[in-house]
Design a protein around this motif. Structure first.
Motif, PDB file in Angstrom:
ATOM      1  N   GLU A  11      -6.046  -9.936  -2.980  1.00  0.00           N
ATOM      2  CA  GLU A  11      -6.416  -8.386  -2.761  1.00  0.00           C
ATOM      3  C   GLU A  11      -6.306  -8.153  -1.277  1.00  0.00           C
ATOM      4  OE1 GLU A  11     -10.004  -6.636  -4.274  1.00  0.00           O
ATOM      5  OE2 GLU A  11      -9.776  -7.595  -6.016  1.00  0.00           O
ATOM      6  N   GLU A  23      -2.706  -9.914   3.902  1.00  0.00           N
ATOM      7  CA  GLU A  23      -2.167  -8.747   4.528  1.00  0.00           C
ATOM      8  C   GLU A  23      -0.408  -8.819   4.299  1.00  0.00           C
ATOM      9  OE1 GLU A  23      -4.293 -10.940   5.966  1.00  0.00           O
ATOM     10  OE2 GLU A  23      -5.708  -9.856   6.848  1.00  0.00           O
ATOM     11  N   ARG A  82       0.263  -7.592   0.949  1.00  0.00           N
ATOM     12  CA  ARG A  82      -0.009  -6.089   0.999  1.00  0.00           C
ATOM     13  C   ARG A  82       1.081  -5.276   1.377  1.00  0.00           C
ATOM     14  NH1 ARG A  82      -5.626  -5.368   3.069  1.00  0.00           N
ATOM     15  NH2 ARG A  82      -5.121  -3.772   3.102  1.00  0.00           N
ATOM     16  N   ARG A 132       4.171  -5.415  -0.604  1.00  0.00           N
ATOM     17  CA  ARG A 132       4.227  -4.843  -1.660  1.00  0.00           C
ATOM     18  C   ARG A 132       4.313  -2.983  -1.468  1.00  0.00           C
ATOM     19  NH1 ARG A 132      -0.943  -8.050  -3.161  1.00  0.00           N
ATOM     20  NH2 ARG A 132      -0.093  -9.790  -4.508  1.00  0.00           N
ATOM     21  N   GLY A 133       3.991  -2.703  -0.216  1.00  0.00           N
ATOM     22  CA  GLY A 133       4.105  -1.288  -0.197  1.00  0.00           C
ATOM     23  C   GLY A 133       5.367  -0.769   0.358  1.00  0.00           C
TER      24      GLY A 133
END
Length: 128
Positions: free
Chosen positions: A107, A110, A113, A116-117
């Motif tokens: 989760e 960094e 993330r 994934r964005g």
């Protein structure tokens, strides 16, 4: 790509070693030096680092961590199509605790993330 620390470095002949705040001998990195390999290395190193960081507060002792990252790339555009990673943790903590730690890391890590964005990457011209 494989990155490893502590007891999970055993038998790994690294391409290079990166200093690491939570391990005396650093992180061993095994893999190529292409841009694609470096992207996978960034994901794997981020996950490994965050395993150590997130283990601090609950006091989970770690003897070693290994992260393997693989990716797929479109052969025409060389855009990344997939990145997957697997984490092997050497700890005396119960498996349920380690599983919870890895879920937390998934989760908060960094770089995964960011990727994934679907981040736009652009080149800017610097004025001399």
């Amino acid at each position: 790509m494989r990155v490893a620390s502590g007891s999970r470095r055993d038998g790994l002949a690294p391409a290079f070693v990166v200093p690491h705040a939570w391990t005396e001998d650093g992180i061993s990195v095994d893999g190529g030096g292409t841009g694609a390999h470096l992207l996978l290395t960034a994901v794997a190193c981020c996950v490994l680092n965050d395993v150590y960081r997130e283990a601090q507060e609950p006091g989970i002792a770690l003897a070693g961590v290994r992260v393997d990252a693989v990716g797929g790339f479109d052969s025409t555009t060389w855009s990344s199509t997939t990145i997957a990673y697997d984490v092997d943790v050497d700890s005396d903590a119960p498996q349920q605790v380690v599983d919870g730690l890895l879920a937390q890391v998934d989760e908060v890590a960094e770089i995964p993330r960011v990727v994934r964005g679907s981040v736009a990457v652009t080149r800017e011209r610097s004025e001399a």
